[in-house]
Design a protein around this motif. Structure first.
Motif, PDB file in Angstrom:
ATOM      1  N   PHE A 163       0.895  -1.209   0.193  1.00  0.00           N
ATOM      2  CA  PHE A 163      -0.249   0.154   0.186  1.00  0.00           C
ATOM      3  C   PHE A 163       0.796   1.355  -0.012  1.00  0.00           C
ATOM      4  CE2 PHE A 163       0.649  -1.526   4.238  1.00  0.00           C
ATOM      5  CZ  PHE A 163       0.795  -0.141   5.036  1.00  0.00           C
ATOM      6  N   ALA A 164       0.194   2.313  -0.170  1.00  0.00           N
ATOM      7  CA  ALA A 164       1.038   3.461  -0.305  1.00  0.00           C
ATOM      8  C   ALA A 164       0.386   4.401   0.526  1.00  0.00           C
ATOM      9  CB  ALA A 164       0.988   4.367  -1.568  1.00  0.00           C
ATOM     10  N   ILE A 165       1.267   5.349   1.126  1.00  0.00           N
ATOM     11  CA  ILE A 165       0.886   6.301   2.215  1.00  0.00           C
ATOM     12  C   ILE A 165       0.968   7.792   1.664  1.00  0.00           C
ATOM     13  CG2 ILE A 165       0.783   7.196   4.606  1.00  0.00           C
ATOM     14  CD1 ILE A 165       2.197   4.461   5.114  1.00  0.00           C
ATOM     15  N   VAL A 166       0.278   8.715   1.689  1.00  0.00           N
ATOM     16  CA  VAL A 166       0.600  10.035   1.150  1.00  0.00           C
ATOM     17  C   VAL A 166       0.092  11.087   2.360  1.00  0.00           C
ATOM     18  CG1 VAL A 166       0.158  11.727  -0.665  1.00  0.00           C
ATOM     19  CG2 VAL A 166       0.281   9.132  -1.119  1.00  0.00           C
ATOM     20  N   VAL A 167       1.158  11.930   2.506  1.00  0.00           N
ATOM     21  CA  VAL A 167       0.942  13.025   3.402  1.00  0.00           C
ATOM     22  C   VAL A 167       0.084  14.095   2.787  1.00  0.00           C
ATOM     23  CG1 VAL A 167       2.051  14.739   4.940  1.00  0.00           C
ATOM     24  CG2 VAL A 167       3.066  12.424   4.825  1.00  0.00           C
ATOM     25  N   VAL A 168      -0.931  14.383   3.437  1.00  0.00           N
ATOM     26  CA  VAL A 168      -1.833  15.505   2.930  1.00  0.00           C
ATOM     27  C   VAL A 168      -2.098  16.500   3.980  1.00  0.00           C
ATOM     28  CG1 VAL A 168      -2.906  14.147   1.108  1.00  0.00           C
ATOM     29  CG2 VAL A 168      -4.154  14.012   3.373  1.00  0.00           C
ATOM     30  N   GLU A 223     -10.295  12.965  -4.603  1.00  0.00           N
ATOM     31  CA  GLU A 223      -9.460  13.597  -5.536  1.00  0.00           C
ATOM     32  C   GLU A 223      -8.092  13.414  -5.103  1.00  0.00           C
ATOM     33  OE1 GLU A 223     -11.047  17.497  -5.422  1.00  0.00           O
ATOM     34  OE2 GLU A 223     -12.471  17.347  -6.583  1.00  0.00           O
ATOM     35  N   ALA A 224      -7.871  13.511  -3.979  1.00  0.00           N
ATOM     36  CA  ALA A 224      -6.150  13.257  -3.627  1.00  0.00           C
ATOM     37  C   ALA A 224      -5.838  11.792  -3.870  1.00  0.00           C
ATOM     38  CB  ALA A 224      -6.126  13.467  -2.107  1.00  0.00           C
ATOM     39  N   ARG A 225      -6.744  10.701  -3.594  1.00  0.00           N
ATOM     40  CA  ARG A 225      -6.419   9.593  -3.897  1.00  0.00           C
ATOM     41  C   ARG A 225      -6.305   9.306  -5.447  1.00  0.00           C
ATOM     42  NH1 ARG A 225      -9.839   8.061   0.302  1.00  0.00           N
ATOM     43  NH2 ARG A 225      -8.183   7.156   2.010  1.00  0.00           N
ATOM     44  N   GLU A 226      -7.032   9.864  -6.309  1.00  0.00           N
ATOM     45  CA  GLU A 226      -7.098   9.597  -7.629  1.00  0.00           C
ATOM     46  C   GLU A 226      -5.645  10.451  -8.069  1.00  0.00           C
ATOM     47  OE1 GLU A 226      -9.360  11.256 -11.611  1.00  0.00           O
ATOM     48  OE2 GLU A 226     -10.654  10.389  -9.827  1.00  0.00           O
ATOM     49  N   ALA A 227      -5.373  11.672  -7.416  1.00  0.00           N
ATOM     50  CA  ALA A 227      -4.149  12.349  -8.262  1.00  0.00           C
ATOM     51  C   ALA A 227      -3.029  11.458  -7.847  1.00  0.00           C
ATOM     52  CB  ALA A 227      -4.401  13.775  -7.579  1.00  0.00           C
ATOM     53  N   PHE A 228      -2.690  11.163  -6.466  1.00  0.00           N
ATOM     54  CA  PHE A 228      -1.720  10.444  -6.234  1.00  0.00           C
ATOM     55  C   PHE A 228      -1.539   9.138  -6.665  1.00  0.00           C
ATOM     56  CE2 PHE A 228      -2.049  13.787  -2.846  1.00  0.00           C
ATOM     57  CZ  PHE A 228      -0.613  14.457  -2.992  1.00  0.00           C
ATOM     58  N   ARG A 279      -1.465   7.677  -9.492  1.00  0.00           N
ATOM     59  CA  ARG A 279      -0.558   7.602 -10.634  1.00  0.00           C
ATOM     60  C   ARG A 279       0.784   7.398 -10.427  1.00  0.00           C
ATOM     61  NH1 ARG A 279      -2.465  13.198 -12.939  1.00  0.00           N
ATOM     62  NH2 ARG A 279      -4.115  12.589 -11.607  1.00  0.00           N
ATOM     63  N   TYR A 280       1.427   7.822  -9.160  1.00  0.00           N
ATOM     64  CA  TYR A 280       2.803   7.633  -8.944  1.00  0.00           C
ATOM     65  C   TYR A 280       3.007   6.386  -8.104  1.00  0.00           C
ATOM     66  CZ  TYR A 280       2.104  12.735  -9.893  1.00  0.00           C
ATOM     67  OH  TYR A 280       1.485  13.764 -10.305  1.00  0.00           O
ATOM     68  N   PHE A 281       1.949   5.506  -7.812  1.00  0.00           N
ATOM     69  CA  PHE A 281       2.338   4.249  -7.181  1.00  0.00           C
ATOM     70  C   PHE A 281       1.731   3.211  -8.180  1.00  0.00           C
ATOM     71  CE2 PHE A 281       1.961   7.425  -4.008  1.00  0.00           C
ATOM     72  CZ  PHE A 281       3.147   7.143  -3.237  1.00  0.00           C
ATOM     73  N   PRO A 282       2.078   1.844  -8.090  1.00  0.00           N
ATOM     74  CA  PRO A 282       1.785   0.678  -8.829  1.00  0.00           C
ATOM     75  C   PRO A 282       0.252   0.630  -8.858  1.00  0.00           C
ATOM     76  CG  PRO A 282       3.537   0.043  -7.462  1.00  0.00           C
ATOM     77  CD  PRO A 282       3.178   1.398  -7.008  1.00  0.00           C
ATOM     78  N   PHE A 283      -0.315   0.456  -9.969  1.00  0.00           N
ATOM     79  CA  PHE A 283      -1.655   0.172 -10.282  1.00  0.00           C
ATOM     80  C   PHE A 283      -2.535  -0.684  -9.228  1.00  0.00           C
ATOM     81  CE2 PHE A 283      -5.566  -1.541 -12.351  1.00  0.00           C
ATOM     82  CZ  PHE A 283      -6.236  -0.520 -12.353  1.00  0.00           C
ATOM     83  N   GLY A 284      -3.474  -0.101  -8.816  1.00  0.00           N
ATOM     84  CA  GLY A 284      -4.609  -0.831  -7.916  1.00  0.00           C
ATOM     85  C   GLY A 284      -4.141  -0.983  -6.499  1.00  0.00           C
ATOM     86  N   ILE A 285      -2.915  -0.391  -6.074  1.00  0.00           N
ATOM     87  CA  ILE A 285      -2.744  -0.552  -4.498  1.00  0.00           C
ATOM     88  C   ILE A 285      -3.476   0.528  -3.735  1.00  0.00           C
ATOM     89  CG2 ILE A 285      -0.444  -1.477  -4.884  1.00  0.00           C
ATOM     90  CD1 ILE A 285       0.639   0.945  -3.802  1.00  0.00           C
ATOM     91  N   PRO A 286      -3.976   0.190  -2.609  1.00  0.00           N
ATOM     92  CA  PRO A 286      -4.536   1.148  -1.786  1.00  0.00           C
ATOM     93  C   PRO A 286      -3.864   2.416  -1.427  1.00  0.00           C
ATOM     94  CG  PRO A 286      -4.742  -1.190  -0.789  1.00  0.00           C
ATOM     95  CD  PRO A 286      -3.941  -1.260  -1.927  1.00  0.00           C
ATOM     96  N   ILE A 287      -4.460   3.384  -1.390  1.00  0.00           N
ATOM     97  CA  ILE A 287      -3.553   4.707  -1.166  1.00  0.00           C
ATOM     98  C   ILE A 287      -4.138   5.292   0.103  1.00  0.00           C
ATOM     99  CG2 ILE A 287      -3.269   7.126  -1.732  1.00  0.00           C
ATOM    100  CD1 ILE A 287      -2.127   5.203  -4.001  1.00  0.00           C
ATOM    101  N   ILE A 288      -3.235   5.400   1.217  1.00  0.00           N
ATOM    102  CA  ILE A 288      -3.876   5.820   2.601  1.00  0.00           C
ATOM    103  C   ILE A 288      -3.411   7.204   2.640  1.00  0.00           C
ATOM    104  CG2 ILE A 288      -3.634   5.412   5.157  1.00  0.00           C
ATOM    105  CD1 ILE A 288      -4.856   3.169   3.431  1.00  0.00           C
ATOM    106  N   LEU A 289      -4.432   8.145   2.950  1.00  0.00           N
ATOM    107  CA  LEU A 289      -4.034   9.439   3.119  1.00  0.00           C
ATOM    108  C   LEU A 289      -3.643   9.587   4.665  1.00  0.00           C
ATOM    109  CD1 LEU A 289      -6.866  11.217   1.357  1.00  0.00           C
ATOM    110  CD2 LEU A 289      -4.416  10.547   0.465  1.00  0.00           C
ATOM    111  N   MET A 290      -2.655  10.537   5.048  1.00  0.00           N
ATOM    112  CA  MET A 290      -2.147  10.703   6.471  1.00  0.00           C
ATOM    113  C   MET A 290      -2.037  12.458   6.547  1.00  0.00           C
ATOM    114  SD  MET A 290       0.469  11.759   8.562  1.00  0.00           S
ATOM    115  CE  MET A 290       2.118  11.206   8.162  1.00  0.00           C
TER     116      MET A 290
END
Length: 86
Positions: free
Chosen positions: A15-20, A33-38, A40-51
């Motif tokens: 999974f990916a974590i992105v600081v927002v 919108e943040a999940r969708e935008a970020f 594209r910078y990580f492998p396709f289909g992995i969960p994006i966790i916002l922090m």
């Protein structure tokens, strides 16, 4: 553009974590919108966790429940943070 994030593989889950900013976590439209935008910078289909962090540096995570529960149980210094330049 630069952002802080991490690509993590733990217990067989990647999974990916992105600081927002904190206000992003408080708004459902901005979260998606943040999940969708970020994504594209990580492998396709992995969960994006916002922090986001509060004024004392205490993190709040948003995303898949099992991953958020795991992240809440560890110290943020245990996450392999990286500054991404895109």
């Amino acid at each position: 553009m630069q952002f802080d994030g991490a690509l993590v593989k733990e217990q067989g889950v990647t999974f990916a974590i992105v600081v927002v900013k904190r206000h992003v976590l408080n708004n459902a439209i901005e979260r998606e919108e943040a999940r969708e935008a970020f994504s594209r910078y990580f492998p396709f289909g992995i969960p994006i966790i916002l922090m986001a962090q509060d004024s004392r540096g205490i993190p709040t995570y948003h995303g898949r429940k099992d991953i958020v529960e795991f992240l809440a149980s560890i110290h943020p210094s245990q996450i392999p943070w990286k500054r991404y330049t895109v």
